[in-house]
Motif scaffolding. Structure first.
Motif, short mmCIF file in Angstrom:
data_model
loop_
_atom_site.label_atom_id
_atom_site.label_comp_id
_atom_site.label_asym_id
_atom_site.label_seq_id
_atom_site.Cartn_x
_atom_site.Cartn_y
_atom_site.Cartn_z
N ALA A 145 0.82 -1.22 0.00
CA ALA A 145 0.00 0.00 0.00
C ALA A 145 0.86 1.26 0.00
N GLN A 146 2.09 1.18 0.51
CA GLN A 146 2.97 2.34 0.50
C GLN A 146 3.47 2.64 -0.91
N TYR A 147 3.59 1.62 -1.74
CA TYR A 147 4.05 1.79 -3.11
C TYR A 147 2.89 2.03 -4.07
N TYR A 148 1.78 1.36 -3.82
CA TYR A 148 0.63 1.39 -4.72
C TYR A 148 -0.61 1.77 -3.92
N PRO A 149 -0.85 3.06 -3.69
CA PRO A 149 -1.99 3.46 -2.86
C PRO A 149 -3.32 3.10 -3.49
N ARG A 150 -4.29 2.80 -2.64
CA ARG A 150 -5.64 2.45 -3.09
C ARG A 150 -6.21 3.60 -3.90
N GLY A 151 -6.82 3.27 -5.03
CA GLY A 151 -7.38 4.30 -5.89
C GLY A 151 -6.35 4.96 -6.79
N GLY A 152 -5.11 4.46 -6.74
CA GLY A 152 -4.06 5.02 -7.59
C GLY A 152 -4.27 4.61 -9.05
N GLU A 153 -3.47 5.17 -9.91
CA GLU A 153 -3.58 4.91 -11.34
C GLU A 153 -3.13 3.51 -11.73
N VAL A 154 -2.24 2.93 -10.94
CA VAL A 154 -1.62 1.66 -11.32
C VAL A 154 -1.79 0.64 -10.21
N PHE A 155 -2.16 -0.58 -10.58
CA PHE A 155 -2.17 -1.68 -9.63
C PHE A 155 -0.75 -2.22 -9.51
N ARG A 156 -0.47 -2.87 -8.42
CA ARG A 156 0.88 -3.39 -8.22
C ARG A 156 1.18 -4.53 -9.18
N THR A 157 2.45 -4.70 -9.46
CA THR A 157 2.92 -5.82 -10.28
C THR A 157 2.60 -7.11 -9.54
N MET A 158 2.18 -8.13 -10.28
CA MET A 158 1.83 -9.40 -9.63
C MET A 158 1.89 -10.55 -10.61
N THR A 159 1.90 -11.75 -10.08
CA THR A 159 1.85 -12.98 -10.87
C THR A 159 0.47 -13.58 -10.71
N PHE A 160 -0.23 -13.77 -11.81
CA PHE A 160 -1.50 -14.50 -11.78
C PHE A 160 -1.17 -15.98 -11.90
N ILE A 161 -1.64 -16.76 -10.96
CA ILE A 161 -1.41 -18.21 -10.96
C ILE A 161 -2.71 -18.88 -11.38
N LEU A 162 -2.66 -19.63 -12.45
CA LEU A 162 -3.85 -20.26 -13.01
C LEU A 162 -4.00 -21.66 -12.40
N ALA A 163 -4.50 -21.66 -11.16
CA ALA A 163 -4.69 -22.91 -10.41
C ALA A 163 -6.16 -23.31 -10.46
N LYS A 164 -6.40 -24.60 -10.35
CA LYS A 164 -7.76 -25.10 -10.43
C LYS A 164 -8.54 -24.91 -9.13
N GLU A 165 -7.82 -24.73 -8.03
CA GLU A 165 -8.46 -24.46 -6.74
C GLU A 165 -7.44 -23.73 -5.86
N CYS A 166 -7.92 -23.20 -4.77
CA CYS A 166 -7.06 -22.43 -3.87
C CYS A 166 -6.51 -23.34 -2.77
N THR A 167 -5.62 -24.24 -3.18
CA THR A 167 -4.93 -25.10 -2.22
C THR A 167 -3.44 -25.03 -2.53
N GLU A 168 -2.64 -25.33 -1.54
CA GLU A 168 -1.20 -25.33 -1.75
C GLU A 168 -0.81 -26.30 -2.87
N LYS A 169 -1.43 -27.46 -2.87
CA LYS A 169 -1.11 -28.47 -3.90
C LYS A 169 -1.45 -27.95 -5.30
N ALA A 170 -2.62 -27.34 -5.47
CA ALA A 170 -3.04 -26.84 -6.79
C ALA A 170 -2.16 -25.68 -7.25
N ILE A 171 -1.79 -24.82 -6.32
CA ILE A 171 -0.93 -23.69 -6.67
C ILE A 171 0.46 -24.18 -7.07
N LYS A 172 1.00 -25.10 -6.31
CA LYS A 172 2.32 -25.65 -6.64
C LYS A 172 2.27 -26.35 -8.00
N ASP A 173 1.21 -27.09 -8.26
CA ASP A 173 1.05 -27.77 -9.55
C ASP A 173 1.01 -26.75 -10.69
N ALA A 174 0.25 -25.67 -10.52
CA ALA A 174 0.17 -24.64 -11.56
C ALA A 174 1.54 -24.01 -11.81
#
Length: 188
Positions: free
Chosen positions: A138-167
């Motif tokens: 939030a210190q780098y990317y304030p809410r309502g700012g022009e730019v969202f923070r850099t991130m990695t989208f993980i295309l997992a089939k479910e929100c589990t550690e196993k599914a994320i690691k598999d993706a």
């Protein structure tokens, strides 16, 4: 000199305690940064570790091997930081040849490393985009700012550690930075 011993897993354990106590809907993954001489060896993150303290070895190759032995996914962080070239150093050649790296941070904050995108595709490595924030994002990317923070989208089939690691192991990721997407064509 006398070595100082500490439990490098303590911060993870404390965070997990509060997440469970307060029933915070967040998934914690045990991990650590591994580096020695960044301009030569590079910097790496290891995720899905069982014991961080066991990974802390004087030799970077031994640290990376221990992380892999624990089933970690290892990414090469900001490969252009403190370096004049994107080419692999001799120790990086060894690290990559021994299959100790699973992915590369192709975007660090707002810095794009196009040559690393090619390396990911050519060497079948996972694409990562990260903030490298050393404070709350939030210190780098304030809410309502022009730019969202850099991130990695993980295309997992479910929100589990196993599914994320598999993706991550199957390279199902898309890097996002400043309204741009970076990834393999099949995921874009």
């Amino acid at each position: 000199s006398t070595p100082i011993y500490c439990d490098l897993d303590a911060t993870y354990d404390e965070a997990l305690y509060y997440v469970e106590k307060e029933e915070i809907p967040i998934m914690l993954v045990r991990g650590t940064e591994i580096w020695r001489n960044p301009s030569h060896t590079g910097e790496y993150n290891a995720f899905f570790l069982k014991d961080i303290t066991d990974v802390a070895k004087p030799d970077i190759i031994e640290s990376l091997k221990e992380a892999k032995k624990q089933g970690a996914i290892i990414i090469h962080n900001h490969p252009g930081w403190r370096r004049k070239t994107m080419d692999k150093s001799d120790i990086q050649e060894q690290i990559y040849a021994e299959k100790l790296v699973d992915g590369i941070e192709v975007i660090n904050g707002v810095t794009l490393y196009p040559k690393m995108v090619d390396r990911c595709v050519d060497e079948k490595l996972t694409i990562f985009a990260n903030t490298d924030c050393h404070r709350t994002s939030a210190q780098y990317y304030p809410r309502g700012g022009e730019v969202f923070r850099t991130m990695t989208f993980i295309l997992a089939k479910e929100c589990t550690e196993k599914a994320i690691k598999d993706a991550l192991l199957k390279r199902r990721t898309i890097g996002y930075s400043h309204t741009h997407l970076m990834g393999e064509a099949m995921w874009l």
